[in-house]
Design a protein around this motif. Structure first.
Motif, PDB file in Angstrom:
ATOM      1  N   ALA A 103       0.819  -1.210   0.000  1.00 12.41           N
ATOM      2  CA  ALA A 103       0.000   0.000   0.000  1.00 12.41           C
ATOM      3  C   ALA A 103       0.857   1.266   0.000  1.00 12.41           C
ATOM      4  O   ALA A 103       0.609   2.195  -0.775  1.00 12.41           O
ATOM      5  N   VAL A 104       1.859   1.308   0.856  1.00 14.85           N
ATOM      6  CA  VAL A 104       2.733   2.484   0.905  1.00 14.85           C
ATOM      7  C   VAL A 104       3.535   2.600  -0.386  1.00 14.85           C
ATOM      8  O   VAL A 104       3.697   3.690  -0.936  1.00 14.85           O
ATOM      9  N   GLY A 105       4.035   1.463  -0.879  1.00 10.04           N
ATOM     10  CA  GLY A 105       4.747   1.494  -2.152  1.00 10.04           C
ATOM     11  C   GLY A 105       3.872   2.017  -3.271  1.00 10.04           C
ATOM     12  O   GLY A 105       4.291   2.850  -4.081  1.00 10.04           O
ATOM     13  N   ALA A 106       2.629   1.546  -3.322  1.00 11.39           N
ATOM     14  CA  ALA A 106       1.703   1.985  -4.369  1.00 11.39           C
ATOM     15  C   ALA A 106       1.394   3.476  -4.236  1.00 11.39           C
ATOM     16  O   ALA A 106       1.331   4.201  -5.243  1.00 11.39           O
ATOM     17  N   TYR A 107       1.195   3.945  -3.003  1.00 11.46           N
ATOM     18  CA  TYR A 107       0.889   5.364  -2.805  1.00 11.46           C
ATOM     19  C   TYR A 107       2.040   6.247  -3.265  1.00 11.46           C
ATOM     20  O   TYR A 107       1.837   7.232  -3.981  1.00 11.46           O
ATOM     21  N   ILE A 108       3.250   5.909  -2.851  1.00 13.65           N
ATOM     22  CA  ILE A 108       4.407   6.718  -3.244  1.00 13.65           C
ATOM     23  C   ILE A 108       4.600   6.669  -4.763  1.00 13.65           C
ATOM     24  O   ILE A 108       4.908   7.688  -5.397  1.00 13.65           O
ATOM     25  N   GLY A 109       4.396   5.500  -5.352  1.00 13.45           N
ATOM     26  CA  GLY A 109       4.510   5.397  -6.798  1.00 13.45           C
ATOM     27  C   GLY A 109       3.500   6.277  -7.512  1.00 13.45           C
ATOM     28  O   GLY A 109       3.824   6.953  -8.495  1.00 13.45           O
TER      29      GLY A 109
END
Length: 240
Positions: free
Chosen positions: A156-162
């Motif tokens: 989730a955090v990876g997707a948000y930052i991406g």
């Protein structure tokens, strides 16, 4: 506590190495296409951040970000959850030192000369972008922790930052430690020292906005401060 600080140092350092190193590689592979460079840089960051959260989260919570640590302390201070002031200071120091070390590591791997970045990044639009990116990040990690979905933090955090790489004008630094680290690499991902104070100030404002949103949407989120970004062992100070 030493293991937790080492995890924050290594995690933040490797995150910056991923951001800076992939930026250098992208610039060298596709020197005439900035859009493709950003796509490669953001893709590497998404994957690298998710892996680092999985790797170091069980030890320190994988904050890798002074704003996240500060928000955790603030939200948990009344209930005795989250970091103590001393632990907060130690986390922030480890994260900032790790960020600098990560930039220097990327420079060394790609044989980039020493020196600070020359790329100026400023203006109202970029600073607003940092407020938005940081506020969204803080809201996300505390919403996941409060609702018992911390196991989803890595993707989730990876997707948000991406996503924030593309929907914010600043390409989503959203992290004072990463911002300070990127100052030490005069490359695609670098940021000039003169731009750092404005970015950090915007990130702190974004963190405050994120905390306010958390309190409105999840009033008792402070009780989950120990589970941010992912659940990890009980801190060294005992809970009542």
């Amino acid at each position: 506590m030493l293991r937790r600080l080492l995890a924050e140092f290594l995690g933040t350092g490797l995150l910056v190495a991923v951001v800076v190193g992939s930026g250098i590689a992208a610039q060298r592979l596709w020197p005439d296409d900035v859009g493709l460079q950003l796509l490669q840089n953001s893709t590497a960051t998404v994957l690298g951040l998710a892996v680092l959260i999985l790797l170091f989260g069980p030890v320190s919570g994988a904050h890798f970000n002074p704003v996240v640590s500060l928000a955790g302390w603030w939200l948990g201070r009344r209930t005795g959850d989250g970091l103590t002031p001393a632990e907060l200071a130690a986390y922030v120091a480890a994260q900032c030192l790790g960020g600098i070390g990560g930039a220097l590591l990327a420079n060394t791997m790609f044989e980039v000369g020493a020196g600070t970045a020359a790329t100026e990044r400023g203006g109202t639009g970029l600073l607003v972008g940092e407020v938005v990116a940081t506020a969204g990040l803080v809201l996300l990690v505390f919403a996941l922790a409060r609702t018992g979905r911390g196991a989803l933090s890595a993707p989730a955090v990876g997707a948000y930052i991406g996503a924030a790489y593309w929907f914010t004008s600043s390409t989503s630094f959203a992290n004072p430690a990463v911002t300070v680290g990127r100052m030490f690499s005069d490359t695609f991902a670098g940021v000039a020292p003169s731009s750092v104070p404005g970015f950090v100030a915007a990130q702190l404002v974004g963190g405050a906005v994120g905390v306010l949103l958390v309190l409105v949407l999840y009033p008792d989120a402070g009780r989950a401060a120990d589970a941010v970004v992912v659940p990890h062992p009980e801190p060294t100070h005992a809970r009542a």
